[in-house]
Design a protein around this motif. Structure first.
Motif, PDB file in Angstrom:
ATOM      1  N   HIS A  45       0.972  -1.230  -0.177  1.00  0.00           N
ATOM      2  CA  HIS A  45      -0.011   0.129  -0.066  1.00  0.00           C
ATOM      3  C   HIS A  45       0.739   1.557  -0.126  1.00  0.00           C
ATOM      4  O   HIS A  45       1.678   1.604   0.866  1.00  0.00           O
ATOM      5  CB  HIS A  45      -0.649  -0.010   1.205  1.00  0.00           C
ATOM      6  CG  HIS A  45      -1.778   0.738   1.385  1.00  0.00           C
ATOM      7  ND1 HIS A  45      -2.838   1.499   1.012  1.00  0.00           N
ATOM      8  CD2 HIS A  45      -2.060   2.232   2.064  1.00  0.00           C
ATOM      9  CE1 HIS A  45      -3.476   2.610   1.033  1.00  0.00           C
ATOM     10  NE2 HIS A  45      -2.866   3.107   1.763  1.00  0.00           N
ATOM     11  N   LEU A  46       1.029   2.265  -0.906  1.00  0.00           N
ATOM     12  CA  LEU A  46       1.247   3.371  -1.044  1.00  0.00           C
ATOM     13  C   LEU A  46       3.122   2.626  -0.984  1.00  0.00           C
ATOM     14  O   LEU A  46       3.067   3.869  -0.602  1.00  0.00           O
ATOM     15  CB  LEU A  46       1.210   4.232  -0.122  1.00  0.00           C
ATOM     16  CG  LEU A  46      -0.083   5.061  -0.087  1.00  0.00           C
ATOM     17  CD1 LEU A  46      -0.036   5.300   1.221  1.00  0.00           C
ATOM     18  CD2 LEU A  46      -0.978   5.719  -1.430  1.00  0.00           C
ATOM     19  N   GLY A  47       2.995   2.223  -1.474  1.00  0.00           N
ATOM     20  CA  GLY A  47       4.949   1.764  -1.924  1.00  0.00           C
ATOM     21  C   GLY A  47       5.036   0.432  -0.790  1.00  0.00           C
ATOM     22  O   GLY A  47       6.347   0.171  -1.112  1.00  0.00           O
ATOM     23  N   GLU A  48       4.697   0.754  -0.126  1.00  0.00           N
ATOM     24  CA  GLU A  48       5.450   0.315   1.429  1.00  0.00           C
ATOM     25  C   GLU A  48       4.773  -1.438   1.621  1.00  0.00           C
ATOM     26  O   GLU A  48       3.539  -1.505   0.992  1.00  0.00           O
ATOM     27  CB  GLU A  48       5.049   0.811   2.454  1.00  0.00           C
ATOM     28  CG  GLU A  48       5.545   2.462   2.374  1.00  0.00           C
ATOM     29  CD  GLU A  48       7.234   1.948   2.783  1.00  0.00           C
ATOM     30  OE1 GLU A  48       7.606   1.225   3.455  1.00  0.00           O
ATOM     31  OE2 GLU A  48       7.687   3.387   2.244  1.00  0.00           O
ATOM     32  N   VAL A  49       5.734  -2.232   1.616  1.00  0.00           N
ATOM     33  CA  VAL A  49       5.088  -3.616   1.911  1.00  0.00           C
ATOM     34  C   VAL A  49       4.492  -4.139   4.128  1.00  0.00           C
ATOM     35  O   VAL A  49       5.332  -3.643   4.346  1.00  0.00           O
ATOM     36  CB  VAL A  49       5.981  -4.894   1.521  1.00  0.00           C
ATOM     37  CG1 VAL A  49       5.340  -6.126   2.324  1.00  0.00           C
ATOM     38  CG2 VAL A  49       6.042  -4.679   0.386  1.00  0.00           C
ATOM     39  N   SER A  50       3.411  -4.427   3.976  1.00  0.00           N
ATOM     40  CA  SER A  50       3.297  -4.192   4.897  1.00  0.00           C
ATOM     41  C   SER A  50       2.152  -5.129   5.779  1.00  0.00           C
ATOM     42  O   SER A  50       2.048  -6.784   4.939  1.00  0.00           O
ATOM     43  CB  SER A  50       1.764  -3.079   5.996  1.00  0.00           C
ATOM     44  OG  SER A  50       2.913  -2.109   5.358  1.00  0.00           O
ATOM     45  N   GLU A  51       2.323  -5.928   7.378  1.00  0.00           N
ATOM     46  CA  GLU A  51       1.887  -6.864   7.525  1.00  0.00           C
ATOM     47  C   GLU A  51       0.755  -6.325   8.699  1.00  0.00           C
ATOM     48  O   GLU A  51       1.152  -5.539   8.906  1.00  0.00           O
ATOM     49  CB  GLU A  51       2.782  -7.772   8.510  1.00  0.00           C
ATOM     50  CG  GLU A  51       3.610  -8.132   7.527  1.00  0.00           C
ATOM     51  CD  GLU A  51       4.672  -8.893   7.725  1.00  0.00           C
ATOM     52  OE1 GLU A  51       4.392  -8.859   8.749  1.00  0.00           O
ATOM     53  OE2 GLU A  51       5.148 -10.344   7.146  1.00  0.00           O
ATOM     54  N   GLY A  52      -0.307  -7.270   8.869  1.00  0.00           N
ATOM     55  CA  GLY A  52      -1.884  -6.888   9.527  1.00  0.00           C
ATOM     56  C   GLY A  52      -2.508  -8.313   9.768  1.00  0.00           C
ATOM     57  O   GLY A  52      -2.545  -8.906   9.113  1.00  0.00           O
ATOM     58  N   THR A  53      -3.376  -7.352  10.765  1.00  0.00           N
ATOM     59  CA  THR A  53      -4.580  -8.857  10.801  1.00  0.00           C
ATOM     60  C   THR A  53      -5.702  -8.233  10.164  1.00  0.00           C
ATOM     61  O   THR A  53      -6.344  -7.289  10.450  1.00  0.00           O
ATOM     62  CB  THR A  53      -4.526  -8.932  12.359  1.00  0.00           C
ATOM     63  OG1 THR A  53      -3.132  -9.450  13.067  1.00  0.00           O
ATOM     64  CG2 THR A  53      -5.343  -9.583  12.952  1.00  0.00           C
ATOM     65  N   GLU A  54      -6.285  -9.132   9.999  1.00  0.00           N
ATOM     66  CA  GLU A  54      -7.905  -8.607   9.263  1.00  0.00           C
ATOM     67  C   GLU A  54      -8.604  -9.660   9.654  1.00  0.00           C
ATOM     68  O   GLU A  54      -8.925 -11.512   9.589  1.00  0.00           O
ATOM     69  CB  GLU A  54      -7.701  -8.675   8.215  1.00  0.00           C
ATOM     70  CG  GLU A  54      -7.024  -7.222   7.333  1.00  0.00           C
ATOM     71  CD  GLU A  54      -7.592  -7.281   5.815  1.00  0.00           C
ATOM     72  OE1 GLU A  54      -7.124  -6.213   5.315  1.00  0.00           O
ATOM     73  OE2 GLU A  54      -6.439  -8.247   5.116  1.00  0.00           O
ATOM     74  N   TRP A  55     -10.152  -9.104   9.110  1.00  0.00           N
ATOM     75  CA  TRP A  55     -11.469 -10.199   9.113  1.00  0.00           C
ATOM     76  C   TRP A  55     -11.748 -10.191   8.291  1.00  0.00           C
ATOM     77  O   TRP A  55     -11.797  -9.638   7.648  1.00  0.00           O
ATOM     78  CB  TRP A  55     -12.423  -9.740  10.416  1.00  0.00           C
ATOM     79  CG  TRP A  55     -12.224  -9.866  12.077  1.00  0.00           C
ATOM     80  CD1 TRP A  55     -10.466  -9.060  12.101  1.00  0.00           C
ATOM     81  CD2 TRP A  55     -11.698 -10.709  12.984  1.00  0.00           C
ATOM     82  NE1 TRP A  55     -10.100  -9.283  13.196  1.00  0.00           N
ATOM     83  CE2 TRP A  55     -11.342 -10.397  13.627  1.00  0.00           C
ATOM     84  CE3 TRP A  55     -12.201 -12.120  12.386  1.00  0.00           C
ATOM     85  CZ2 TRP A  55     -10.854 -11.274  15.063  1.00  0.00           C
ATOM     86  CZ3 TRP A  55     -12.275 -13.120  13.978  1.00  0.00           C
ATOM     87  CH2 TRP A  55     -11.235 -12.528  15.189  1.00  0.00           C
ATOM     88  N   GLN A  56     -12.390 -11.833   7.357  1.00  0.00           N
ATOM     89  CA  GLN A  56     -12.757 -11.955   6.459  1.00  0.00           C
ATOM     90  C   GLN A  56     -14.397 -12.107   6.604  1.00  0.00           C
ATOM     91  O   GLN A  56     -14.595 -12.600   7.066  1.00  0.00           O
ATOM     92  CB  GLN A  56     -12.196 -13.050   5.268  1.00  0.00           C
ATOM     93  CG  GLN A  56     -12.902 -12.464   3.406  1.00  0.00           C
ATOM     94  CD  GLN A  56     -11.692 -14.246   3.425  1.00  0.00           C
ATOM     95  OE1 GLN A  56     -12.222 -14.970   3.388  1.00  0.00           O
ATOM     96  NE2 GLN A  56     -10.939 -13.566   2.238  1.00  0.00           N
ATOM     97  N   VAL A  57     -14.904 -11.468   5.748  1.00  0.00           N
ATOM     98  CA  VAL A  57     -16.714 -11.789   5.475  1.00  0.00           C
ATOM     99  C   VAL A  57     -16.944 -11.836   4.291  1.00  0.00           C
ATOM    100  O   VAL A  57     -16.693 -11.986   2.958  1.00  0.00           O
ATOM    101  CB  VAL A  57     -17.812 -10.514   5.964  1.00  0.00           C
ATOM    102  CG1 VAL A  57     -19.175 -10.806   5.802  1.00  0.00           C
ATOM    103  CG2 VAL A  57     -16.858  -9.061   7.034  1.00  0.00           C
ATOM    104  N   ALA A  58     -17.802 -13.707   4.422  1.00  0.00           N
ATOM    105  CA  ALA A  58     -17.846 -14.334   3.029  1.00  0.00           C
ATOM    106  C   ALA A  58     -19.540 -14.543   2.920  1.00  0.00           C
ATOM    107  O   ALA A  58     -19.825 -14.644   3.849  1.00  0.00           O
ATOM    108  CB  ALA A  58     -17.929 -15.699   2.963  1.00  0.00           C
ATOM    109  N   PHE A  59     -20.079 -13.585   1.612  1.00  0.00           N
ATOM    110  CA  PHE A  59     -21.893 -13.124   2.003  1.00  0.00           C
ATOM    111  C   PHE A  59     -21.658 -14.388   0.497  1.00  0.00           C
ATOM    112  O   PHE A  59     -21.178 -14.572  -0.436  1.00  0.00           O
ATOM    113  CB  PHE A  59     -21.690 -12.050   0.930  1.00  0.00           C
ATOM    114  CG  PHE A  59     -21.566 -10.882   1.878  1.00  0.00           C
ATOM    115  CD1 PHE A  59     -22.317 -10.669   3.351  1.00  0.00           C
ATOM    116  CD2 PHE A  59     -20.099  -9.857   2.061  1.00  0.00           C
ATOM    117  CE1 PHE A  59     -21.930  -9.590   3.980  1.00  0.00           C
ATOM    118  CE2 PHE A  59     -19.648  -9.121   3.391  1.00  0.00           C
ATOM    119  CZ  PHE A  59     -20.284  -8.749   3.654  1.00  0.00           C
TER     120      PHE A  59
END
Length: 105
Positions: A45-59
């Protein structure tokens, strides 16, 4: 376009995922929303590699409800430019697919 779809998005916390899931089902835009997480994400994102935690929603939804579901998710999503992608359901039990249709009307 497929008659039946799985539409997914990700958010940065469980409460936001639950809110998106519930609001889409209450609006009859999806028959169900399944929240999965936490998941580990690596992204650029914006040229930077980042890591994070997310939650996925499948509809689960119908092809004719996809655009309205996407519009709803983008409007209610906490991200400025959220992932909203759809996959066609190639096969499924007739009774299950009929339920998706009934639940999105």
């Amino acid at each position: 376009m497929a008659d039946f779809l799985i539409v997914i998005t990700t958010v940065d916390n469980q409460d936001a995922a639950r809110k998106l899931s519930r609001s889409a089902v209450e609006a009859s835009l999806a028959a169900s929303g399944q929240v999965t997480g936490p998941i580990e994400t690596t992204y650029r994102h914006l040229g930077e590699v980042s890591e994070g935690t997310e939650w996925q929603v499948a509809f689960r939804t119908t092809g004719d409800r996809r655009a309205a579901l996407e519009e709803h998710l983008v409007a209610e999503h906490p991200y400025d430019s959220p992932e909203v992608i759809a996959f066609g359901i190639d096969a499924g039990r007739a009774e299950y697919l009929e339920w998706i249709t009934r639940a999105t009307r």
